[in-house]
Design a protein around this motif. Structure first.
Motif, PDB file in Angstrom:
ATOM      1  N   GLU A  62       0.870  -1.215   0.172  1.00 16.31           N
ATOM      2  CA  GLU A  62      -0.054   0.007   0.071  1.00 16.31           C
ATOM      3  C   GLU A  62       0.975   1.263   0.061  1.00 16.31           C
ATOM      4  O   GLU A  62       0.689   2.305  -0.724  1.00 16.31           O
ATOM      5  CB  GLU A  62      -0.767   0.039   1.143  1.00 16.31           C
ATOM      6  N   SER A  63       1.753   1.196   0.670  1.00 16.77           N
ATOM      7  CA  SER A  63       2.656   2.435   0.867  1.00 16.77           C
ATOM      8  C   SER A  63       3.324   2.686  -0.481  1.00 16.77           C
ATOM      9  O   SER A  63       3.788   3.768  -0.848  1.00 16.77           O
ATOM     10  CB  SER A  63       3.868   2.048   2.046  1.00 16.77           C
ATOM     11  N   THR A  64       3.860   1.623  -0.965  1.00 17.33           N
ATOM     12  CA  THR A  64       4.511   1.716  -2.243  1.00 17.33           C
ATOM     13  C   THR A  64       3.619   2.298  -3.486  1.00 17.33           C
ATOM     14  O   THR A  64       3.843   3.177  -4.260  1.00 17.33           O
ATOM     15  CB  THR A  64       5.196   0.401  -2.879  1.00 17.33           C
ATOM     16  N   LEU A  65       2.192   1.664  -3.512  1.00 18.03           N
ATOM     17  CA  LEU A  65       1.595   2.271  -4.395  1.00 18.03           C
ATOM     18  C   LEU A  65       0.903   3.724  -4.175  1.00 18.03           C
ATOM     19  O   LEU A  65       0.991   4.624  -5.054  1.00 18.03           O
ATOM     20  CB  LEU A  65       0.110   1.510  -4.298  1.00 18.03           C
ATOM     21  N   ARG A  66       1.028   4.150  -2.848  1.00 13.80           N
ATOM     22  CA  ARG A  66       0.593   5.692  -2.421  1.00 13.80           C
ATOM     23  C   ARG A  66       2.031   6.654  -3.166  1.00 13.80           C
ATOM     24  O   ARG A  66       1.779   7.379  -3.639  1.00 13.80           O
ATOM     25  CB  ARG A  66       0.585   5.731  -1.178  1.00 13.80           C
ATOM     26  N   SER A  67       3.058   6.116  -3.090  1.00 16.39           N
ATOM     27  CA  SER A  67       4.274   6.684  -3.331  1.00 16.39           C
ATOM     28  C   SER A  67       4.403   6.951  -4.915  1.00 16.39           C
ATOM     29  O   SER A  67       4.786   7.730  -5.591  1.00 16.39           O
ATOM     30  CB  SER A  67       5.509   6.025  -2.721  1.00 16.39           C
ATOM     31  N   LEU A  68       3.722   5.791  -5.383  1.00 14.66           N
ATOM     32  CA  LEU A  68       3.526   5.961  -7.124  1.00 14.66           C
ATOM     33  C   LEU A  68       2.533   6.897  -7.671  1.00 14.66           C
ATOM     34  O   LEU A  68       2.159   6.666  -8.794  1.00 14.66           O
ATOM     35  CB  LEU A  68       3.651   4.579  -7.704  1.00 14.66           C
ATOM     36  N   GLY A  69       1.698   7.605  -6.612  1.00  9.44           N
ATOM     37  CA  GLY A  69       0.480   8.300  -7.065  1.00  9.44           C
ATOM     38  C   GLY A  69      -0.660   7.687  -7.004  1.00  9.44           C
ATOM     39  O   GLY A  69      -1.596   7.962  -7.798  1.00  9.44           O
ATOM     40  N   MET A  70      -0.732   6.238  -6.816  1.00  7.09           N
ATOM     41  CA  MET A  70      -2.047   5.581  -6.829  1.00  7.09           C
ATOM     42  C   MET A  70      -2.765   5.697  -5.555  1.00  7.09           C
ATOM     43  O   MET A  70      -3.506   4.673  -5.299  1.00  7.09           O
ATOM     44  CB  MET A  70      -1.770   4.108  -7.186  1.00  7.09           C
ATOM     45  N   GLY A  71      -2.626   6.567  -4.749  1.00  3.28           N
ATOM     46  CA  GLY A  71      -3.411   6.683  -3.193  1.00  3.28           C
ATOM     47  C   GLY A  71      -4.799   6.659  -3.473  1.00  3.28           C
ATOM     48  O   GLY A  71      -5.516   6.163  -2.702  1.00  3.28           O
ATOM     49  N   GLY A  72      -5.235   7.567  -4.523  1.00  5.93           N
ATOM     50  CA  GLY A  72      -6.832   7.317  -4.715  1.00  5.93           C
ATOM     51  C   GLY A  72      -7.239   5.953  -4.848  1.00  5.93           C
ATOM     52  O   GLY A  72      -8.407   5.740  -4.707  1.00  5.93           O
ATOM     53  N   VAL A  73      -6.671   5.089  -5.777  1.00  4.09           N
ATOM     54  CA  VAL A  73      -7.146   3.542  -6.233  1.00  4.09           C
ATOM     55  C   VAL A  73      -7.281   2.949  -4.786  1.00  4.09           C
ATOM     56  O   VAL A  73      -8.148   2.245  -4.393  1.00  4.09           O
ATOM     57  CB  VAL A  73      -6.244   3.026  -6.984  1.00  4.09           C
ATOM     58  N   VAL A  74      -6.214   3.175  -3.791  1.00  7.53           N
ATOM     59  CA  VAL A  74      -6.260   2.389  -2.503  1.00  7.53           C
ATOM     60  C   VAL A  74      -7.367   3.083  -1.806  1.00  7.53           C
ATOM     61  O   VAL A  74      -8.030   2.216  -0.908  1.00  7.53           O
ATOM     62  CB  VAL A  74      -4.991   2.692  -1.894  1.00  7.53           C
ATOM     63  N   ASP A  75      -7.499   4.178  -1.695  1.00 13.36           N
ATOM     64  CA  ASP A  75      -8.625   5.035  -0.972  1.00 13.36           C
ATOM     65  C   ASP A  75     -10.038   4.466  -1.334  1.00 13.36           C
ATOM     66  O   ASP A  75     -10.937   4.172  -0.632  1.00 13.36           O
ATOM     67  CB  ASP A  75      -8.636   6.333  -1.018  1.00 13.36           C
ATOM     68  N   LYS A  76     -10.182   4.238  -2.760  1.00 14.66           N
ATOM     69  CA  LYS A  76     -11.415   4.029  -3.060  1.00 14.66           C
ATOM     70  C   LYS A  76     -11.604   2.327  -2.660  1.00 14.66           C
ATOM     71  O   LYS A  76     -12.670   2.019  -2.407  1.00 14.66           O
ATOM     72  CB  LYS A  76     -11.455   3.795  -4.840  1.00 14.66           C
ATOM     73  N   ALA A  77     -10.653   1.526  -2.694  1.00 13.18           N
ATOM     74  CA  ALA A  77     -10.754   0.043  -2.135  1.00 13.18           C
ATOM     75  C   ALA A  77     -11.094   0.185  -0.787  1.00 13.18           C
ATOM     76  O   ALA A  77     -11.623  -0.613  -0.288  1.00 13.18           O
ATOM     77  CB  ALA A  77      -9.429  -0.685  -2.623  1.00 13.18           C
ATOM     78  N   ILE A  78     -10.344   0.989  -0.003  1.00  9.84           N
ATOM     79  CA  ILE A  78     -10.632   0.905   1.469  1.00  9.84           C
ATOM     80  C   ILE A  78     -11.987   1.307   1.940  1.00  9.84           C
ATOM     81  O   ILE A  78     -12.940   0.732   2.623  1.00  9.84           O
ATOM     82  CB  ILE A  78      -9.741   1.786   2.374  1.00  9.84           C
TER      83      ILE A  78
END
Length: 239
Positions: free
Chosen positions: A83-99
């Motif tokens: 998750e941390s890696t994805l956020r650092s790659l600018g994919m935080g929005g995708v993770v937030d939608k999943a949560i």
């Protein structure tokens, strides 16, 4: 869920013969002031119904899970590095939608919890009830865990799966972690639905436990005469 309907709930859903609360209370042994076995069973069923309805109502409300700091469903610990890696790659929005989808699925699934609990309550025997009354602070919650976990899992899984699919969370999760697991010594469960279902059920049981403690320890939470009689008795206090 309001308490107002509970005064007649024993007649409708839990007791044979449609005895009223006053009729039940009239059987109280005058010599000891202690509830008899029938009253204990009736009181426990009433208490568990209150707890189950309140718990399901709170968690199925909008943000019942999502804004509850204790119960909010987040990525599992083993996935946090990813998750941390994805956020650092600018994919935080995708993770937030999943949560958000995980928690919305849990909230929707919680709507089906109360009928499952009520069904377990109907099957409770007098022996079960006495054991719960004297069994310790979370004896009723433990009873629910034993009797309802399988049914809750069956009911929750499709609801949660549908919520996750709406944002492609299950597909994304499976794709990412199938690759990740090939290189990791600590693989992540690729079944996101199973993970969220387990967390949602744990949340329900947590809230049921909270309700159980209220009725056991707070006289103000005993909203009917039957609850006051049973949970105020020496039998309930000497666990």
């Amino acid at each position: 869920m309001k308490h107002i309907f509970l005064a007649g709930a024993l007649c409708v859903t839990m007791l044979s013969g449609c005895e009223t609360t006053q009729q039940i209370l009239s059987t109280l042994p005058a010599s000891t002031g202690q509830p008899n076995s029938f009253q204990i069973a009736s009181g426990l069923k009433e208490a568990l119904t209150i707890g189950a309805q309140n718990s399901a109502s709170r968690l199925s409300a909008p943000n019942g899970f999502f804004t509850n700091a204790m119960l909010k469903i987040l990525m599992p610990p083993e996935a946090q590095k990813v998750e941390s890696t994805l956020r650092s790659l600018g994919m935080g929005g995708v993770v937030d939608k999943a949560i958000l989808a995980m928690n919305r699925g849990a909230e929707e699934a919680a709507k089906s919890a109360a009928p499952i609990f009520v069904n377990a309550i109907k099957q409770m025997t007098i022996t079960d009830a006495i054991g719960i009354l004297r069994g310790g602070d979370f004896a009723a919650t433990d009873y629910f865990k034993q009797r309802t976990t399988a049914a809750l899992t069956t009911a929750f899984s499709p609801v949660i799966n549908n919520a996750l699919k709406k944002v492609d969370a299950t597909k994304y999760w499976a794709d990412v972690f199938s690759v990740y697991n090939k290189f990791s010594k600590t693989p992540v469960n690729t079944d996101l639905t199973a993970y969220v279902t387990e967390r949602a059920i744990n949340g329900i049981f947590h809230e049921v436990g909270v309700e159980e403690q209220k009725i056991r320890k707070d006289p103000a939470a005993r909203v009917t005469e039957l609850l006051k009689t049973v949970f105020g008795s020496q039998l309930a206090q000497n666990k």
